[in-house]
Design a protein around this motif. Structure first.
Motif, PDB file in Angstrom:
ATOM      1  N   TYR A   1      56.052   2.182  -4.767  1.00 37.48           N
ATOM      2  CA  TYR A   1      55.783   1.137  -5.653  1.00 37.48           C
ATOM      3  C   TYR A   1      56.292   1.376  -7.040  1.00 37.48           C
ATOM      4  O   TYR A   1      56.750   0.501  -7.839  1.00 37.48           O
ATOM      5  CB  TYR A   1      54.418   0.587  -5.714  1.00 37.48           C
ATOM      6  N   TYR A   2      56.339   2.745  -7.551  1.00 37.08           N
ATOM      7  CA  TYR A   2      56.633   3.012  -8.928  1.00 37.08           C
ATOM      8  C   TYR A   2      57.390   4.541  -8.691  1.00 37.08           C
ATOM      9  O   TYR A   2      56.707   5.318  -8.056  1.00 37.08           O
ATOM     10  CB  TYR A   2      55.672   3.280  -9.922  1.00 37.08           C
ATOM     11  N   GLU A   3      58.600   4.574  -9.482  1.00 34.80           N
ATOM     12  CA  GLU A   3      59.268   5.930  -9.212  1.00 34.80           C
ATOM     13  C   GLU A   3      59.999   6.175 -10.471  1.00 34.80           C
ATOM     14  O   GLU A   3      60.285   5.569 -11.459  1.00 34.80           O
ATOM     15  CB  GLU A   3      60.631   5.463  -8.233  1.00 34.80           C
ATOM     16  N   GLY A   4      60.302   7.487 -10.567  1.00 36.74           N
ATOM     17  CA  GLY A   4      61.058   8.090 -11.598  1.00 36.74           C
ATOM     18  C   GLY A   4      61.989   8.791 -10.943  1.00 36.74           C
ATOM     19  O   GLY A   4      62.332   8.573  -9.759  1.00 36.74           O
ATOM     20  N   PRO A   5      63.077   9.385 -11.645  1.00 40.87           N
ATOM     21  CA  PRO A   5      64.155  10.214 -11.004  1.00 40.87           C
ATOM     22  C   PRO A   5      63.667  11.190  -9.864  1.00 40.87           C
ATOM     23  O   PRO A   5      63.160  12.264 -10.273  1.00 40.87           O
ATOM     24  CB  PRO A   5      64.835  10.852 -12.147  1.00 40.87           C
ATOM     25  N   GLY A   6      63.872  10.637  -8.665  1.00 31.55           N
ATOM     26  CA  GLY A   6      63.449  11.674  -7.620  1.00 31.55           C
ATOM     27  C   GLY A   6      62.143  11.741  -7.196  1.00 31.55           C
ATOM     28  O   GLY A   6      61.705  12.536  -6.350  1.00 31.55           O
ATOM     29  N   VAL A   7      61.152  10.988  -8.001  1.00 35.07           N
ATOM     30  CA  VAL A   7      59.796  11.164  -7.744  1.00 35.07           C
ATOM     31  C   VAL A   7      59.040   9.661  -7.471  1.00 35.07           C
ATOM     32  O   VAL A   7      59.658   8.955  -8.208  1.00 35.07           O
ATOM     33  CB  VAL A   7      59.060  12.008  -8.727  1.00 35.07           C
ATOM     34  N   SER A   8      57.888   9.660  -6.455  1.00 32.77           N
ATOM     35  CA  SER A   8      57.368   8.293  -6.413  1.00 32.77           C
ATOM     36  C   SER A   8      55.972   8.687  -6.741  1.00 32.77           C
ATOM     37  O   SER A   8      55.340   9.643  -6.559  1.00 32.77           O
ATOM     38  CB  SER A   8      57.215   7.947  -4.960  1.00 32.77           C
ATOM     39  N   VAL A   9      55.468   7.940  -7.648  1.00 29.51           N
ATOM     40  CA  VAL A   9      54.019   8.246  -8.419  1.00 29.51           C
ATOM     41  C   VAL A   9      53.033   7.189  -7.873  1.00 29.51           C
ATOM     42  O   VAL A   9      51.694   7.531  -7.979  1.00 29.51           O
ATOM     43  CB  VAL A   9      54.057   8.249  -9.743  1.00 29.51           C
ATOM     44  N   VAL A  10      53.320   6.172  -7.210  1.00 34.75           N
ATOM     45  CA  VAL A  10      52.429   5.028  -6.579  1.00 34.75           C
ATOM     46  C   VAL A  10      53.151   4.686  -5.424  1.00 34.75           C
ATOM     47  O   VAL A  10      54.251   4.483  -5.348  1.00 34.75           O
ATOM     48  CB  VAL A  10      51.970   3.929  -7.741  1.00 34.75           C
ATOM     49  N   PHE A  11      52.569   4.940  -4.288  1.00 33.98           N
ATOM     50  CA  PHE A  11      52.955   4.430  -2.975  1.00 33.98           C
ATOM     51  C   PHE A  11      51.873   4.449  -2.004  1.00 33.98           C
ATOM     52  O   PHE A  11      50.966   4.843  -2.344  1.00 33.98           O
ATOM     53  CB  PHE A  11      53.717   5.765  -2.431  1.00 33.98           C
ATOM     54  N   ALA A  12      52.189   3.867  -0.827  1.00 32.54           N
ATOM     55  CA  ALA A  12      51.367   3.438   0.282  1.00 32.54           C
ATOM     56  C   ALA A  12      51.901   4.113   1.363  1.00 32.54           C
ATOM     57  O   ALA A  12      52.972   4.156   1.646  1.00 32.54           O
ATOM     58  CB  ALA A  12      50.931   1.950   0.399  1.00 32.54           C
ATOM     59  N   LEU A  13      50.757   4.570   2.420  1.00 35.61           N
ATOM     60  CA  LEU A  13      51.252   5.148   3.597  1.00 35.61           C
ATOM     61  C   LEU A  13      50.152   4.224   4.668  1.00 35.61           C
ATOM     62  O   LEU A  13      49.026   4.657   4.697  1.00 35.61           O
ATOM     63  CB  LEU A  13      50.798   6.641   3.684  1.00 35.61           C
ATOM     64  N   PRO A  14      50.755   3.461   5.505  1.00 40.11           N
ATOM     65  CA  PRO A  14      50.192   2.816   6.444  1.00 40.11           C
ATOM     66  C   PRO A  14      49.562   3.888   7.753  1.00 40.11           C
ATOM     67  O   PRO A  14      50.554   4.869   7.784  1.00 40.11           O
ATOM     68  CB  PRO A  14      51.238   1.883   7.214  1.00 40.11           C
ATOM     69  N   ALA A  15      48.401   3.610   8.123  1.00 39.41           N
ATOM     70  CA  ALA A  15      47.882   4.715   9.151  1.00 39.41           C
ATOM     71  C   ALA A  15      47.161   3.612  10.012  1.00 39.41           C
ATOM     72  O   ALA A  15      46.069   3.452   9.833  1.00 39.41           O
ATOM     73  CB  ALA A  15      47.138   5.826   8.473  1.00 39.41           C
ATOM     74  N   LYS A  16      47.860   3.435  11.376  1.00 43.82           N
ATOM     75  CA  LYS A  16      47.180   2.330  12.210  1.00 43.82           C
ATOM     76  C   LYS A  16      46.652   1.299  11.516  1.00 43.82           C
ATOM     77  O   LYS A  16      47.377   0.456  11.018  1.00 43.82           O
ATOM     78  CB  LYS A  16      46.056   3.448  12.913  1.00 43.82           C
ATOM     79  N   THR A  17      45.144   0.997  11.699  1.00 44.97           N
ATOM     80  CA  THR A  17      44.685  -0.116  10.845  1.00 44.97           C
ATOM     81  C   THR A  17      44.255  -0.051   9.405  1.00 44.97           C
ATOM     82  O   THR A  17      44.172  -0.823   8.701  1.00 44.97           O
ATOM     83  CB  THR A  17      43.472  -0.670  11.613  1.00 44.97           C
ATOM     84  N   GLY A  18      44.478   1.350   9.055  1.00 43.25           N
ATOM     85  CA  GLY A  18      44.253   1.648   7.595  1.00 43.25           C
ATOM     86  C   GLY A  18      45.414   1.871   6.602  1.00 43.25           C
ATOM     87  O   GLY A  18      46.394   1.654   7.349  1.00 43.25           O
ATOM     88  N   LYS A  19      45.020   2.301   5.557  1.00 50.78           N
ATOM     89  CA  LYS A  19      46.137   2.576   4.609  1.00 50.78           C
ATOM     90  C   LYS A  19      45.660   3.718   3.675  1.00 50.78           C
ATOM     91  O   LYS A  19      44.435   3.721   3.273  1.00 50.78           O
ATOM     92  CB  LYS A  19      46.650   1.381   4.008  1.00 50.78           C
TER      93      LYS A  19
END
Length: 307
Positions: free
Chosen positions: A261-279
């Motif tokens: 969701y939010y990135e700088g050069p080569g780095v993500s600082v806000v992201f989501a990882l789906p995991a089966k029914t969860g996140k």
């Protein structure tokens, strides 16, 4: 005086038979037995009303064994909202009196620092008199009775505040945490630090159960909002996030199912990882200092439903 038993034959003739000897029963004894019977019925009825489990409490099976006092069935206050917060019952097997947001407050969580700021931003209260983090809104041990209930919760959030050290989980603790994430439509929000990234790698399962190999990374920022925020819970948050006190992950280490969701050069600082029914939602800020833009990100992460 003699007592008689009155009976009637098929023709309606009334007969009286004297009762003597051992068949004579005192009226006081009968009254005492009736009183005792009524008392037993009243006690059972009271337990049934208080428990709501239709006498299950009398059996006291393994579902109750070892659970703390807060888990036992009691009559809630008039204004209690436990039903809204997934009050536990035998019918649903969902936890008792657990709030929609639970904060980890065990080893590695700075309760006098960043973890306390996270708690205040989310409006989670501590015990009012002693300021202890021991209400049902906190879990200090992933192998505790609270976690046994929490692992069966649904549509809720667990917050891992910025960790100063990575707690070591036993096999059973990891299983409870994994069950919570994978099967209950729950979301785990992990706040930023190197130890938090290690915690995510070591203890949280991916959609294919193999886990993660995220590479903690730092960049001065600022960090830009990505198009993936459109229609997400972050579509109304800041366009740019400041870079102080932030730990992200190398973009190349994110799995293919990740949503950045939010990135700088080569780095993500806000992201989501789906995991089966969860996140899993990772927020890179360490919340050591108040920051309005990052506070908005945290609050948006737990806004609405867990999924």
């Amino acid at each position: 005086r003699s007592m008689v038993a009155v009976s009637s034959d098929s023709y309606g003739t009334v007969a009286q038979t004297p009762i003597t000897g051992s068949r004579r029963v005192s009226r006081k004894v009968i009254a005492a037995l009736l009183g005792a019977g009524l008392a037993v019925v009243a006690v059972i009825a009271l337990i049934s009303v208080n428990s709501g489990y239709e006498f299950e409490l009398l059996n006291y099976d393994e579902k109750n064994a070892g659970f703390p006092q807060w888990s036992h069935p009691v009559l809630p206050p008039v204004n209690d909202r436990s039903e809204v917060n997934s009050r536990w019952s035998y019918k649903s097997d969902s936890p008792p009196y657990l709030a929609p947001i639970t904060i980890y407050s065990g080893d590695g969580a700075e309760k006098s620092g960043s973890a306390n700021y996270v708690r205040r931003l989310l409006g989670v209260k501590v015990q009012w008199r002693f300021k202890n983090w021991n209400t049902n809104s906190f879990v200090t041990n992933f192998e505790s009775e609270q976690m046994r209930f929490l692992s069966r919760n649904k549509n809720s959030f667990m917050i891992i505040p910025p960790l100063t050290e990575m707690p070591v989980l036993s096999g059973s603790a990891a299983r409870l945490l994994n069950n919570y994430l994978l099967y209950g439509h729950n979301t785990i929000v992990v706040c930023g630090s190197v130890s938090s990234v290690l915690f995510l790698n070591e203890n949280l399962p991916s959609w294919d159960f193999y886990g993660y190999n995220l590479d903690a990374s730092w960049h001065t920022g600022p960090y830009e909002q990505q198009k993936t925020t459109i229609g997400s819970r972050f579509d109304k948050t800041a366009v740019t996030l400041p870079g102080d006190n932030v730990w992200g992950v190398n973009i190349n280490s994110l799995p293919r199912e990740a949503i950045s969701y939010y990135e700088g050069p080569g780095v993500s600082v806000v992201f989501a990882l789906p995991a089966k029914t969860g996140k899993i939602i990772y927020i890179g800020y360490n919340f050591e200092q108040p920051n309005a833009a990052w506070a908005e990100i945290l609050q948006a992460a737990v806004r609405g439903t867990a999924m």
